[in-house]
Design a protein around this motif. Sequence first.
Motif, mmCIF file in Angstrom:
data_model
loop_
_atom_site.group_PDB
_atom_site.id
_atom_site.type_symbol
_atom_site.label_atom_id
_atom_site.label_comp_id
_atom_site.label_asym_id
_atom_site.label_seq_id
_atom_site.Cartn_x
_atom_site.Cartn_y
_atom_site.Cartn_z
ATOM 1 N N GLY A 160 -18.702 11.663 15.587
ATOM 2 C CA GLY A 160 -19.408 10.476 15.118
ATOM 3 C C GLY A 160 -20.861 10.756 14.798
ATOM 4 O O GLY A 160 -21.372 10.383 13.729
ATOM 5 N N VAL A 161 -21.555 11.407 15.727
ATOM 6 C CA VAL A 161 -22.966 11.726 15.510
ATOM 7 C C VAL A 161 -23.129 12.655 14.312
ATOM 8 O O VAL A 161 -24.033 12.463 13.481
ATOM 9 C CB VAL A 161 -23.584 12.357 16.776
ATOM 10 C CG1 VAL A 161 -24.964 12.939 16.476
ATOM 11 C CG2 VAL A 161 -23.696 11.328 17.881
ATOM 12 N N LEU A 162 -22.270 13.650 14.209
ATOM 13 C CA LEU A 162 -22.383 14.618 13.117
ATOM 14 C C LEU A 162 -22.152 13.955 11.758
ATOM 15 O O LEU A 162 -22.912 14.187 10.807
ATOM 16 C CB LEU A 162 -21.377 15.750 13.337
ATOM 17 C CG LEU A 162 -21.529 16.997 12.461
ATOM 18 C CD1 LEU A 162 -22.926 17.584 12.583
ATOM 19 C CD2 LEU A 162 -20.481 18.041 12.837
ATOM 20 N N ALA A 163 -21.115 13.117 11.662
ATOM 21 C CA ALA A 163 -20.834 12.446 10.396
ATOM 22 C C ALA A 163 -21.985 11.525 9.994
ATOM 23 O O ALA A 163 -22.435 11.523 8.842
ATOM 24 C CB ALA A 163 -19.528 11.651 10.490
ATOM 25 N N LEU A 164 -22.487 10.743 10.938
ATOM 26 C CA LEU A 164 -23.602 9.834 10.644
ATOM 27 C C LEU A 164 -24.852 10.609 10.259
ATOM 28 O O LEU A 164 -25.566 10.233 9.316
ATOM 29 C CB LEU A 164 -23.879 8.952 11.863
ATOM 30 C CG LEU A 164 -22.823 7.898 12.204
ATOM 31 C CD1 LEU A 164 -23.037 7.364 13.616
ATOM 32 C CD2 LEU A 164 -22.849 6.754 11.198
ATOM 33 N N SER A 165 -25.120 11.704 10.965
ATOM 34 C CA SER A 165 -26.317 12.507 10.692
ATOM 35 C C SER A 165 -26.259 13.151 9.316
ATOM 36 O O SER A 165 -27.246 13.126 8.562
ATOM 37 C CB SER A 165 -26.475 13.596 11.755
ATOM 38 O OG SER A 165 -26.567 13.060 13.039
ATOM 39 N N LEU A 166 -25.113 13.739 8.989
ATOM 40 C CA LEU A 166 -24.975 14.395 7.690
ATOM 41 C C LEU A 166 -25.110 13.394 6.558
ATOM 42 O O LEU A 166 -25.703 13.695 5.510
ATOM 43 C CB LEU A 166 -23.619 15.105 7.608
ATOM 44 C CG LEU A 166 -23.471 16.351 8.480
ATOM 45 C CD1 LEU A 166 -22.016 16.782 8.564
ATOM 46 C CD2 LEU A 166 -24.332 17.496 7.938
ATOM 47 N N ASN A 167 -24.597 12.194 6.770
ATOM 48 C CA ASN A 167 -24.663 11.171 5.729
ATOM 49 C C ASN A 167 -26.086 10.652 5.533
ATOM 50 O O ASN A 167 -26.606 10.646 4.411
ATOM 51 C CB ASN A 167 -23.713 10.024 6.076
ATOM 52 C CG ASN A 167 -23.576 9.022 4.950
ATOM 53 O OD1 ASN A 167 -24.287 8.019 4.913
ATOM 54 N ND2 ASN A 167 -22.673 9.277 4.033
ATOM 55 N N ILE A 168 -26.728 10.247 6.625
ATOM 56 C CA ILE A 168 -28.084 9.719 6.501
ATOM 57 C C ILE A 168 -29.059 10.820 6.085
ATOM 58 O O ILE A 168 -30.037 10.575 5.372
ATOM 59 C CB ILE A 168 -28.536 9.042 7.819
ATOM 60 C CG1 ILE A 168 -29.828 8.236 7.578
ATOM 61 C CG2 ILE A 168 -28.754 10.052 8.918
ATOM 62 C CD1 ILE A 168 -30.310 7.500 8.810
ATOM 63 N N GLY A 169 -28.784 12.064 6.503
ATOM 64 C CA GLY A 169 -29.646 13.177 6.124
ATOM 65 C C GLY A 169 -29.655 13.412 4.631
ATOM 66 O O GLY A 169 -30.691 13.747 4.048
ATOM 67 N N ALA A 170 -28.489 13.234 3.983
ATOM 68 C CA ALA A 170 -28.411 13.439 2.537
ATOM 69 C C ALA A 170 -29.236 12.395 1.789
ATOM 70 O O ALA A 170 -29.959 12.714 0.837
ATOM 71 C CB ALA A 170 -26.956 13.385 2.080
ATOM 72 N N TYR A 171 -29.153 11.139 2.220
ATOM 73 C CA TYR A 171 -29.958 10.094 1.581
ATOM 74 C C TYR A 171 -31.441 10.283 1.901
ATOM 75 O O TYR A 171 -32.308 10.100 1.046
ATOM 76 C CB TYR A 171 -29.485 8.714 2.040
ATOM 77 C CG TYR A 171 -28.177 8.289 1.418
ATOM 78 C CD1 TYR A 171 -28.145 7.703 0.158
ATOM 79 C CD2 TYR A 171 -26.970 8.494 2.081
ATOM 80 C CE1 TYR A 171 -26.939 7.318 -0.416
ATOM 81 C CE2 TYR A 171 -25.766 8.128 1.521
ATOM 82 C CZ TYR A 171 -25.757 7.537 0.264
ATOM 83 O OH TYR A 171 -24.554 7.165 -0.311
ATOM 84 N N GLY A 172 -31.723 10.672 3.143
ATOM 85 C CA GLY A 172 -33.115 10.900 3.525
ATOM 86 C C GLY A 172 -33.742 12.074 2.800
ATOM 87 O O GLY A 172 -34.942 12.080 2.534
ATOM 88 N N ALA A 173 -32.929 13.077 2.468
ATOM 89 C CA ALA A 173 -33.452 14.246 1.752
ATOM 90 C C ALA A 173 -34.039 13.854 0.400
ATOM 91 O O ALA A 173 -35.057 14.399 -0.025
ATOM 92 C CB ALA A 173 -32.343 15.280 1.568
ATOM 93 N N GLU A 174 -33.411 12.895 -0.266
ATOM 94 C CA GLU A 174 -33.942 12.428 -1.551
ATOM 95 C C GLU A 174 -35.246 11.657 -1.361
ATOM 96 O O GLU A 174 -36.137 11.711 -2.207
ATOM 97 C CB GLU A 174 -32.909 11.561 -2.264
ATOM 98 C CG GLU A 174 -31.789 12.351 -2.910
ATOM 99 C CD GLU A 174 -32.306 13.217 -4.050
ATOM 100 O OE1 GLU A 174 -32.485 12.722 -5.162
ATOM 101 O OE2 GLU A 174 -32.551 14.422 -3.795
ATOM 102 N N VAL A 175 -35.354 10.966 -0.242
ATOM 103 C CA VAL A 175 -36.615 10.276 0.074
ATOM 104 C C VAL A 175 -37.733 11.301 0.278
ATOM 105 O O VAL A 175 -38.843 11.146 -0.242
ATOM 106 C CB VAL A 175 -36.448 9.401 1.333
ATOM 107 C CG1 VAL A 175 -37.801 8.827 1.765
ATOM 108 C CG2 VAL A 175 -35.450 8.283 1.081
ATOM 109 N N VAL A 176 -37.428 12.349 1.044
ATOM 110 C CA VAL A 176 -38.411 13.402 1.307
ATOM 111 C C VAL A 176 -38.831 14.081 0.005
ATOM 112 O O VAL A 176 -40.026 14.258 -0.271
ATOM 113 C CB VAL A 176 -37.844 14.440 2.297
ATOM 114 C CG1 VAL A 176 -38.776 15.647 2.422
ATOM 115 C CG2 VAL A 176 -37.631 13.800 3.668
ATOM 116 N N ARG A 177 -37.844 14.456 -0.797
ATOM 117 C CA ARG A 177 -38.146 15.117 -2.074
ATOM 118 C C ARG A 177 -39.026 14.240 -2.965
ATOM 119 O O ARG A 177 -40.029 14.698 -3.523
ATOM 120 C CB ARG A 177 -36.851 15.455 -2.810
ATOM 121 C CG ARG A 177 -37.065 16.083 -4.192
ATOM 122 C CD ARG A 177 -35.851 15.947 -5.065
ATOM 123 N NE ARG A 177 -35.447 14.579 -5.266
ATOM 124 C CZ ARG A 177 -36.062 13.722 -6.087
ATOM 125 N NH1 ARG A 177 -37.125 14.090 -6.770
ATOM 126 N NH2 ARG A 177 -35.620 12.469 -6.212
#
Length: 223
Positions: free
Chosen positions: A92-109
Motif C-alpha cells: 500500500g505504501v509503495l503504490a501510493l508513494s510511487l503514484n504521488i511521486g510521479a505527479y510530484g516530480a512534474e511539480v518539482v520540474r
Amino acid sequence: MAWTEYLTPLLQGAWVTVQLTVYSTILGAILAFAFGIGKLSPNWLIKAISVGYIEIFRGTSLLVQLFWLYFALPVAGQAVGLDLRLPPVVAGVLALSLNIGAYGAEVVRGAIQAVQKNQYEAARALNFTPRQALFGVALPQAIPEMMPPFGNLAVQNLKDTALVSLISLGDLAFRAEQLRNFTQDSTTIFTLVLFMYFGMALVLTAIMKLLERFVGRWRHASN
C-alpha cells in the motif's frame, strides 16, 4: 448499535490511514525530488529513467499499480525463483508513494524551470558548479512555489488510501465496510467516515499551510 459504538473500530482504521498517508507522502516527496531533478539531468540515462517512471505512474491507474504490486509481483517473482511477496502495508505504501511521486516530480520540474534565468547566470558568474547552482540558488526559490500543489497532492494521497482496503489492509475504508456488512447501517457508518476523512484532510491542509509559510521565508531570504 448506537453510532458511538462504531467509533472504536473506525478510529483504529483511521490510525492506519494516518500512518499510510504519512509514510507514503514522505516517500513520495523523496521520489518527486529525485525524479523531478532527474528529468532535468543532462545525463541521458538518468533523464530517460526519470521520464519513464513519471509517464508510467502518471499514465496508469493507482488501483492497477496496487494490485500489480500485491498480486502480480509475487507471481512474477516465482517465475524467476524469488519470493517477492509484499505485506499489505508495504504494498500500500509503495503504490501510493510511487503514484504521488510521479505527479510530484512534474511539480518539482516545473518549479525549478520557473526560476528566472538571470539567477543561473549570476551563479555561473560566481563560478558555481551546476550542482551548487541547483541546490544553492534554484531549489531555495523553487521549493516555496512547490508547496501549494504539494499540499493538494498530499490531500489527494490521503483520499487515495481508501483503495488499500481492497487488499484487506485494515484502514478506515476497510473498517467501515466491515461494520456495514455486520450492521447494514450504511447511512450512519459512511456519514461518520465522511466526516472523519474531512477532518483528517483539514488537519493535513493546516500542516501543509504551516510548511508553506515556513519555506516561504526562503523566498525572502534569497531576494
